[in-house]
Enzyme design. Structure first.
Site, PDB file in Angstrom:
ATOM      1  N   ASP A 192      32.812 -15.785 -43.204  1.00  0.00           N
ATOM      2  CA  ASP A 192      32.575 -17.156 -43.904  1.00  0.00           C
ATOM      3  C   ASP A 192      31.375 -17.017 -44.781  1.00  0.00           C
ATOM      4  O   ASP A 192      30.435 -15.851 -44.994  1.00  0.00           O
ATOM      5  CB  ASP A 192      32.099 -18.256 -42.746  1.00  0.00           C
ATOM      6  CG  ASP A 192      32.174 -19.666 -43.458  1.00  0.00           C
ATOM      7  OD1 ASP A 192      32.826 -19.583 -44.326  1.00  0.00           O
ATOM      8  OD2 ASP A 192      31.292 -20.259 -42.811  1.00  0.00           O
TER       9      ASP A 192
ATOM     10  N   ASP B  10      30.523 -19.238 -38.394  1.00  0.00           N
ATOM     11  CA  ASP B  10      29.434 -19.960 -37.447  1.00  0.00           C
ATOM     12  C   ASP B  10      29.818 -21.522 -37.211  1.00  0.00           C
ATOM     13  O   ASP B  10      29.013 -22.056 -36.495  1.00  0.00           O
ATOM     14  CB  ASP B  10      28.125 -20.031 -38.276  1.00  0.00           C
ATOM     15  CG  ASP B  10      28.337 -20.618 -39.717  1.00  0.00           C
ATOM     16  OD1 ASP B  10      29.292 -21.158 -40.047  1.00  0.00           O
ATOM     17  OD2 ASP B  10      27.077 -20.985 -40.428  1.00  0.00           O
TER      18      ASP B  10
ATOM     19  N   ASP C  82      35.704 -22.203 -37.760  1.00  0.00           N
ATOM     20  CA  ASP C  82      35.681 -20.921 -37.689  1.00  0.00           C
ATOM     21  C   ASP C  82      36.649 -20.459 -36.435  1.00  0.00           C
ATOM     22  O   ASP C  82      36.972 -19.192 -36.248  1.00  0.00           O
ATOM     23  CB  ASP C  82      34.538 -20.037 -37.887  1.00  0.00           C
ATOM     24  CG  ASP C  82      33.878 -20.073 -39.314  1.00  0.00           C
ATOM     25  OD1 ASP C  82      34.843 -20.152 -40.187  1.00  0.00           O
ATOM     26  OD2 ASP C  82      32.788 -20.470 -39.230  1.00  0.00           O
TER      27      ASP C  82
END
Length: 859
Positions: free
Chosen positions: A324, A601, A605
């Site tokens: 990410d 995080d 996700d």
């Protein structure tokens, strides 16, 4: 339902409610129908079942059968030893593996415990779990959104949706309907369960609750996801099945042969037990687990907390890292990167206020920073992230924000809205304005130059607009700042003096670019998958060393699986990606044969973290959901820690390879020796002696191998996904070393038997001790094949010394009565040294052949 595409009145009608809310009776009926507003979880396995699972492999079943057979024929010592070893391994595995998954419990904890709701036309506070579709709730700054809701009224509402969509900036919200095909991250009239209100207030109607929310959809993905086996797990399971089958086949062959040759059935059964004990590396599961546990401890010291032991080995074999952006590659908070006033830029970055010049060097810069600090609702700790960044920029340049606000108290304000895209604060003698460059420029008639305000001409407007576009191309969020004297004609936002621009960004972490360079050098591809917009994603990717074309989540959605499998190999930047897109990208990579680590995080996700070969969550900024769905948690949220963890994982794999090859080559030699000797009518190594050999040589020395230092493991290509630990190099070493040990031990057996019709205690003791000596010598050969310096591990030397003393105890103390051994003389040790003088060089030859002709070269 496409709630975002329908007007507020249509939504209320569809839900059979009004802005006055539901009646208590209607809410109760709906609660019975749709259930509570909570995330369902799987039932946890009972600890008893977790413990029993430790005994589910084929290896364990064969050893349990051997223990039962030993007990049945009266060899209780053998049975007791086998049982104790099995119980010890089972208890250790239980302690390490009993970590029940709490992903869905964490999801439940994200729900607000109480919520303000309208029932029967009056406002009330109820438990969030009691909400139903049709309830009307009020939201204000600091609230966690309790369910998926369609906005009815909005006053300056901004919501932080980073945990769900990956968008780094709070999202402005309004009530107007949008197109039906608008992506989830761009629906301004809907707020989602688990996101946070950062500014303003709103009235909203609940449209989805519980498992029907976007967070509930993620929970459903987690329920369906299974933890993939790492190559090591697959190899150990495959090894267990094959060894178990080999023992059964060998026993089925040897027992009838021995009985037909006149051997007593009990003796034939003991031979079968010995074959089972010889074939199975009893200590392998414990040594693997302990080595992984030691690696876990080291990784914790390096800020990588490992939640599942096999993930250590899996991390060392990945060839793609999907990461990410927000909070992972970047710092996860806004900062002012640059300030611009009238063709002059000032760098504004660094915690210590690293800048090209202080505000005293240019009064215009001071004015720019002062407007940003005073026309601002935030404090140092609370408020909109962009406004907090403006305060930090002013403070970093030496301005006393508190003193400025005290000198210029606010008399009035025109608040920021998503429609106005600007904010104005009115003070005693001046009006300060900040907002989107376009809207501020439209209202500016003058520009602040060194000698004071001058009329704004078209060339100046074009130059300012070009600067805005230049900043935007660098992924900066640009704000414009202006002022006017209250004595000037026009309203508070008319006839403005344009002062300058501030460009803000969620900046990359300092250590990310070098870490990505290292992972690229190690043959690992890095792909950014973010919910942020495409321009920002590409700009950040370029800054950290990810150079690639980009795709959006909408592009991914428009592809079939086959097309995505082709494109995913060449694309390293994916923007505006939703959870389902992340999982599709992940599965496409895995379908192409890649071992994938996923970092993240946010709540969004979690499905990808769960489905990845190795899921890596951020520990500081990460949500509980992400942490609980992951295998590894980074305690410092630093991407550089991933690079260190990869190196540690590869080192651990190397060390596991060493002792697996070491153990299995010993077991191969034991099986061959027992089998061949039994064909000549000798049970040269009874089960108790084989157990001792395995415990002694497979215990401390094998464990000490797990502490070997790493070579230059980051200069190797990753192993192919699914290739496993038992590769052609290991098979060659096991075969060569096993045959050498078998041949020398057979020679030693016949020399020490001296024609005896049955195995004598002396001959058994010599072969028994010879095996121990050979295994200790082989330790250094197996390390040499992996380019490990011979004298680099003092723990190994200590383990060999201690194990040697333990073996001497079963030769020269009363313990020998339990093992059937006799004391050896100096001449006997000389004979063993001669055998080692023959076998040792042959071991080295085997290692050289494997290293020279079989091992994979480094990159």
């Amino acid at each position: 339902m496409e709630w975002h595409a329908r007007s507020a009145s249509d939504v209320l009608a569809e839900l059979e409610t009004t802005e006055e809310g539901l009646s208590s009776d209607a809410a109760a009926e709906r609660l019975d129908s749709v259930g509570h507003n909570e995330i369902r979880t799987d039932e946890r396995r009972h600890p008893v079942w977790v413990f029993l699972d430790q005994f589910s492999s084929a290896l364990i079943w064969v050893l349990l059968a051997a223990a039962a057979l030993s007990f049945a024929i009266g060899h209780t010592v053998d049975a007791a030893l086998i049982t104790v070893i099995l119980l010890g391994n089972g208890i250790f595995g239980f302690v390490q593996e009993y970590r029940a998954e709490r992903s869905l419990e964490a999801l439940r904890e994200l729900a607000t415990p109480e919520v303000r709701v309208r029932r029967d036309g009056t406002d009330a506070t109820i438990a969030a779990t009691e909400l139903v579709p049709g309830d009307v709730v009020s939201l204000r700054q600091g609230d966690v959104v309790p369910a998926d809701c369609r906005l009815l009224e909005s006053q300056n509402l901004e919501v932080d949706e980073a945990a769900l969509t990956g968008e780094s900036m709070p999202v402005e919200k309004h009530v107007e309907a949008v197109d039906a095909d608008t992506p989830l991250a761009e629906r301004p009239n809907v707020v989602y369960k688990g996101t946070n209100v950062t500014r303003g207030r709103a009235l909203a109607v609940v449209v989805e609750t519980g498992m029907e929310t976007e967070m509930g959809a993620i929970a459903t993905e987690l329920l369906a996801a299974e933890d993939p086996e790492t190559p090591l797990q697959r190899d150990l399971h495959k090894l267990g099945r094959r060894l178990g089958l080999a023992v059964v086949v060998l026993s089925a062959i040897i027992v009838p042969l021995l009985v037909a040759g006149g051997t007593a059935l009990v003796q034939a059964a003991l031979t079968a037990v010995s074959l089972a004990v010889a074939a199975i590396p009893e200590g392998l599961p414990a040594v693997v687990t302990l080595t992984l546990a030691l690696g876990v401890r080291r990784m914790a010291d390096e800020n990588a907390l490992v939640r599942t032991l096999p993930a250590v080995e899996g991390l060392g074999s990945v060839d793609v890292v999907c990461t990410d952006k927000t909070g992972t590659l970047t710092e996860g908070e806004m900062r002012v990167r640059v300030a611009w006033v009238n063709d002059q830029s000032f760098r504004v970055e660094g915690e210590a206020g690293e800048a090209d010049a202080g505000p005293e060097s240019d009064d215009r810069l001071r004015t720019l920073l002062e407007i940003g600090a005073v026309c601002n609702d935030a404090t140092d700790d609370e408020g909109d992230p962009t406004e907090r960044a403006l305060l930090a920029a002013a403070a970093e340049h030496g301005l006393d924000v508190a003193a400025l606000r005290e000198e210029r108290p606010r008399e009035d304000e025109v608040p920021f809205t998503s429609e106005r895209k600007r904010m104005a604060t009115v003070h005693e003698d001046v009006v300060y304005v900040k907002g989107a460059p376009r809207v501020v420029l439209e209202r500016a008639t003058r520009v602040l130059r060194e000698d004071g305000p001058e009329p704004m001409d078209e060339a100046t407007r074009e130059r300012i607009q070009a600067q805005v576009e230049d900043f935007a191309s660098d992924a900066l969020r640009v704000l414009a700042f202006a002022y006017k004297d209250r004595s000037d004609e026009g309203g508070p936002e008319e006839n403005l003096v344009f002062v300058g621009l501030q460009g803000l960004i969620d900046p990359p972490r300092d250590a990310v670019a070098p870490a990505i360079d290292d992972t690229h050098r190690a043959g690992i591809d890095v792909k950014m998958i973010t919910g942020d917009n495409e321009v920002t994603a590409r700009a950040i990717a370029e800054q950290v060393g990810i150079e690639s074309a980009s795709l959006t989540g909408a592009d991914v959605e428009g592809m079939d699986d086959e097309t995505l499998r082709e494109r995913v190999e060449e694309i390293d930047v994916f923007a505006r990606a939703e959870p389902v897109h992340k999982v599709r990208i992940l599965r496409a990579l895995q379908a192409n044969g890649h071992a994938v680590a996923m970092t993240g995080d946010g709540v969004n996700d979690a499905p990808a973290l769960k489905n990845a070969d190795v899921g890596i969550a951020m520990g500081v900024r990460g949500t509980d959901v992400a942490k609980e769905a992951s295998d590894i948690v980074l305690l410092d949220d630093n991407y550089a820690t991933i690079r260190t963890a990869i190196e540690r994982g590869r080192t651990i794999f190397d060390n596991i390879w060493k002792f697996v090859g070491y153990l299995l080559s010993a077991n191969a030699a034991e099986v061959l020796l027992v089998f061949i000797a039994s064909l000549f009518g000798y049970l040269i190594l009874p089960a108790v002696q084989l157990l001792w050999i395995n415990l002694l040589t497979d215990g401390l020395p094998a464990l000490a191998l797990g502490t070997d230092p790493s070579g230059d493991v980051m200069d190797r290509d990753p192993r192919e996904r699914g290739s496993g630990i038992i590769d052609r190099e290991m098979v060659a070493f096991i075969a060569g070393a096993g045959l050498v040990a078998t041949a020398v031990m057979l020679g030693l057996m016949f020399v020490t038997l001296d024609g005896a019709p049955a195995a004598t205690p002396y001959a058994m003791t010599m072969v028994f001790t010879g095996f121990v000596v050979f295994e200790f010598a082989k330790l250094y050969v197996v390390r040499w094949t992996r380019d490990t310096p011979v004298l680099s591990n003092p723990w190994l030397a200590g383990a060999v010394a201690l194990s040697t003393l333990l073996h001497l105890a079963v030769l020269y103390t009363p313990l020998r009565t339990y093992f059937g051994t006799v004391p050896l003389s100096l001449a006997d040790w000389g004979l063993l040294a001669g055998a080692l003088a023959i076998g040792g060089p042959l071991f080295v030859v085997v290692g050289w052949v494997v290293k020279r002709f079989v091992a994979r070269p480094t990159v």
